[in-house]
Design an enzyme around this catalytic site. Structure first.
Site, PDB file in Angstrom:
ATOM      1  N   ASP B  15       0.870  -1.178   0.000  1.00 19.61           N
ATOM      2  CA  ASP B  15       0.000   0.000   0.000  1.00 19.61           C
ATOM      3  C   ASP B  15       0.907   1.228   0.000  1.00 19.61           C
ATOM      4  O   ASP B  15       2.110   1.135   0.204  1.00 19.61           O
ATOM      5  CB  ASP B  15      -0.872  -0.014   1.265  1.00 19.61           C
ATOM      6  CG  ASP B  15      -1.789   1.212   1.370  1.00 19.61           C
ATOM      7  OD1 ASP B  15      -2.409   1.567   0.362  1.00 19.61           O
ATOM      8  OD2 ASP B  15      -1.863   1.816   2.452  1.00 19.61           O
ATOM      9  N   SER B  16       0.283   2.413  -0.194  1.00 18.53           N
ATOM     10  CA  SER B  16       1.060   3.650  -0.121  1.00 18.53           C
ATOM     11  C   SER B  16       1.510   3.945   1.314  1.00 18.53           C
ATOM     12  O   SER B  16       2.420   4.738   1.519  1.00 18.53           O
ATOM     13  CB  SER B  16       0.220   4.814  -0.625  1.00 18.53           C
ATOM     14  OG  SER B  16      -0.935   4.949   0.169  1.00 18.53           O
ATOM     15  N   GLY B  48      -3.161   8.971  -3.889  1.00 14.43           N
ATOM     16  CA  GLY B  48      -4.467   9.357  -4.434  1.00 14.43           C
ATOM     17  C   GLY B  48      -4.505  10.637  -5.231  1.00 14.43           C
ATOM     18  O   GLY B  48      -5.425  10.876  -5.999  1.00 14.43           O
ATOM     19  N   CYS B  78      -4.245  -1.374  -2.015  1.00 12.00           N
ATOM     20  CA  CYS B  78      -4.410   0.072  -2.173  1.00 12.00           C
ATOM     21  C   CYS B  78      -5.344   0.251  -3.352  1.00 12.00           C
ATOM     22  O   CYS B  78      -5.076  -0.265  -4.442  1.00 12.00           O
ATOM     23  CB  CYS B  78      -3.034   0.688  -2.480  1.00 12.00           C
ATOM     24  SG  CYS B  78      -3.082   2.409  -3.028  1.00 12.00           S
ATOM     25  N   ASN B  79      -6.457   0.940  -3.143  1.00 17.32           N
ATOM     26  CA  ASN B  79      -7.415   1.131  -4.221  1.00 17.32           C
ATOM     27  C   ASN B  79      -6.830   1.925  -5.382  1.00 17.32           C
ATOM     28  O   ASN B  79      -7.071   1.610  -6.543  1.00 17.32           O
ATOM     29  CB  ASN B  79      -8.651   1.850  -3.692  1.00 17.32           C
ATOM     30  CG  ASN B  79      -9.585   0.938  -2.931  1.00 17.32           C
ATOM     31  OD1 ASN B  79     -10.519   0.405  -3.490  1.00 17.32           O
ATOM     32  ND2 ASN B  79      -9.328   0.736  -1.651  1.00 17.32           N
ATOM     33  N   THR B  80      -6.056   2.975  -5.067  1.00 10.26           N
ATOM     34  CA  THR B  80      -5.498   3.808  -6.132  1.00 10.26           C
ATOM     35  C   THR B  80      -4.571   2.983  -7.022  1.00 10.26           C
ATOM     36  O   THR B  80      -4.686   3.008  -8.254  1.00 10.26           O
ATOM     37  CB  THR B  80      -4.738   5.010  -5.529  1.00 10.26           C
ATOM     38  OG1 THR B  80      -5.620   5.735  -4.675  1.00 10.26           O
ATOM     39  CG2 THR B  80      -4.228   5.933  -6.615  1.00 10.26           C
ATOM     40  N   GLU B 157      -4.928   9.951   9.036  1.00  3.24           N
ATOM     41  CA  GLU B 157      -3.488   9.942   9.356  1.00  3.24           C
ATOM     42  C   GLU B 157      -3.151  10.899  10.495  1.00  3.24           C
ATOM     43  O   GLU B 157      -2.210  10.674  11.244  1.00  3.24           O
ATOM     44  CB  GLU B 157      -2.666  10.346   8.119  1.00  3.24           C
ATOM     45  CG  GLU B 157      -2.787   9.391   6.948  1.00  3.24           C
ATOM     46  CD  GLU B 157      -1.611   8.436   6.850  1.00  3.24           C
ATOM     47  OE1 GLU B 157      -0.608   8.667   7.528  1.00  3.24           O
ATOM     48  OE2 GLU B 157      -1.725   7.450   6.098  1.00  3.24           O
ATOM     49  N   CYS B 189     -11.140   3.088  -0.560  1.00  6.07           N
ATOM     50  CA  CYS B 189      -9.777   3.492  -0.195  1.00  6.07           C
ATOM     51  C   CYS B 189      -9.483   2.760   1.107  1.00  6.07           C
ATOM     52  O   CYS B 189     -10.352   2.713   1.987  1.00  6.07           O
ATOM     53  CB  CYS B 189      -9.702   5.004   0.012  1.00  6.07           C
ATOM     54  SG  CYS B 189      -8.162   5.561   0.788  1.00  6.07           S
ATOM     55  N   THR B 190      -8.290   2.202   1.222  1.00  8.37           N
ATOM     56  CA  THR B 190      -8.015   1.343   2.399  1.00  8.37           C
ATOM     57  C   THR B 190      -7.985   2.106   3.718  1.00  8.37           C
ATOM     58  O   THR B 190      -8.009   1.495   4.777  1.00  8.37           O
ATOM     59  CB  THR B 190      -6.695   0.565   2.233  1.00  8.37           C
ATOM     60  OG1 THR B 190      -5.681   1.487   1.882  1.00  8.37           O
ATOM     61  CG2 THR B 190      -6.830  -0.503   1.178  1.00  8.37           C
ATOM     62  N   HIS B 191      -7.931   3.438   3.658  1.00  3.99           N
ATOM     63  CA  HIS B 191      -8.032   4.196   4.906  1.00  3.99           C
ATOM     64  C   HIS B 191      -9.471   4.300   5.415  1.00  3.99           C
ATOM     65  O   HIS B 191      -9.699   4.532   6.596  1.00  3.99           O
ATOM     66  CB  HIS B 191      -7.534   5.641   4.718  1.00  3.99           C
ATOM     67  CG  HIS B 191      -6.056   5.790   4.797  1.00  3.99           C
ATOM     68  ND1 HIS B 191      -5.221   5.472   3.768  1.00  3.99           N
ATOM     69  CD2 HIS B 191      -5.259   6.242   5.803  1.00  3.99           C
ATOM     70  CE1 HIS B 191      -3.972   5.726   4.127  1.00  3.99           C
ATOM     71  NE2 HIS B 191      -3.966   6.188   5.353  1.00  3.99           N
TER      72      HIS B 191
END
Lengths: 273, 273
Positions: B15-16, B48, B78-80, B157, B189-191
């Site tokens: 992931d990012s 993103g 990571c979706n992006t 974050e 989005c994974t967040h």
């Protein structure tokens, strides 16, 4: 690694993204004959939440890129990179390098009457305590109150500068500072001048708000004159813009910050430098 | 570039930043005997707001790094990166690569009754329209309403997930979607699963909220079984964590997301891959 004494050579200006354009704008205003090569590290923005080692590595790559453009001086138009990397990267190049912290600190020390100074900045800038150290070298009696404001950059980048939510975020971060005796506050991140009127309204007239961009351009002028490398040709300046990602988005944002309309931004693979 | 058929080899998950841990957590839960090598690209987070070319380059570097760990399969958590880079990077490696979009889209198509599906995601994910394309391949009648929510990641974050301001930001981004007839919404989005309860409360019971992590772990299980490379040793799994920056900050955040306490995170210079 050699010094460039050609007075027509450009000034290199860099930042993690668009924020440094608030500094470039001030250089354009104060030094209208100086050519500028601007680099925004949009592939790795933001810097404020990242480590010292990464910021030093990123800054080194950018300085090597700017050297390929034969710059005669470099301005680190990013508080985070100025706070964390200036001393390290100065060693890597023969051209003079200035950051925004020393000019911003000097303006604050000159402005304050009671010696109590606030600094709003990124997590990395505030944690480094660079502003505190530099201010205390200038005035050992000064009291510095720092506050990281990590949401300010995404709020600006996402177009919320004028939204009511930004007023609330300003209150969340700065209410404690407003209750102190500060009479001067430094906008210690190049994005924050884009929130200047909101922050001024929040603190009211009794607090003097310092934008280091103005003093940074003054310092640059002084260094160019001292070294005899100011561009006195009287020619119209030319500006070039480079980024490490998303050049079109940068051009669009840049055109809202600069008075001058830029036609295009070029893409650079900065990891190769 | 060779396939790894050793069933004890780890799964590579990337992931990012920390967001992909919501996917890793689900793999740990559903596949408790699988070893995992996790990589978070914290030097270049967030993805993103960046371009397709950069996301493809970053993902390629990470896949080459994961190959040095002899992974038997890769999950783009990571979706992006799943939306922009999955097809391109699949060609670069012999191990199976899965993203989170197809599993998330399938879960939504199965859950919806009226065929009207909302997707909240990053700027890049929504602009790519990958969810829309994938959903329409599964159900050509479906209507997909996408909405970029760029402040959600910095809010998570910076520790504002439970703050009242996040409720206001949810309202700013999603009030229009709430007025539509959607009966299903994908947290694209994974967040965002870290804002799940706030978003559920905002939409109320009539909207089914899909977190693609659950279906992604199911898909991974199926692929491992089909290829005969599931780890059936019965041994306790081992987990390794790598990042491109700020390893300590990652460890601290990771320990709030995972049930399992990680001792340390290792630093990798990802630009070298």
């Amino acid at each position: 690694m050699k010094s460039n004494s050609n007075s027509k050579a450009p000034i290199g200006v860099f930042d993690s993204g668009v924020g440094g354009l608030t500094v470039a704008r001030e250089i354009m205003r104060q030094l209208p004959h100086e050519n500028i090569v601007y680099f925004g590290d949009t592939a790795r923005v933001p810097y404020g939440s990242k480590s010292r080692n990464s910021i030093i590595r990123f800054s080194g790559q950018i300085i090597r890129f700017l050297e390929t453009k034969s710059v005669k001086a470099i301005v680190i138009a990013c508080n985070t990179a100025s706070a964390l990397a200036l001393e390290a990267v100065k060693e890597e190049t023969a051209v003079p390098v200035i950051g925004v912290i020393v000019p911003g600190a000097r303006a604050a020390v000159q402005a304050t009457e009671n010696g109590i100074i606030g600094v709003a900045g990124t997590e990395a800038t505030i944690r480094s305590e660079t502003y505190t150290k530099v201010i205390k070298e200038m005035n050992p009696e000064a009291v510095v109150i720092g506050k990281p404001c990590p949401l300010f950059v995404p709020l600006v980048e996402e177009g919320f500068a004028k939204h009511k939510i930004t007023k609330e975020v300003i209150d969340i971060y700065l209410s404690e500072m407003r209750r102190t005796e500060i009479d001067t506050m430094i906008l210690g991140c190049t994005h924050y001048p884009l929130l200047r009127s909101r922050i001024m309204a929040y603190f009211g007239e009794k607090v003097h708000i310092v934008n280091p961009a103005y003093e940074t351009a003054m310092d640059l002028k002084k260094i160019l004159n001292e070294r005899g490398i100011a561009n006195e040709s009287g020619e119209a300046a030319s500006y070039e813009f480079y980024v490490s990602d998303a050049a079109e988005k940068f051009t669009r944002l840049a055109n809202t910050i600069l008075s001058y309309d830029l036609a295009a931004t070029k893409l650079v693979n900065i990891e190769e430098y």
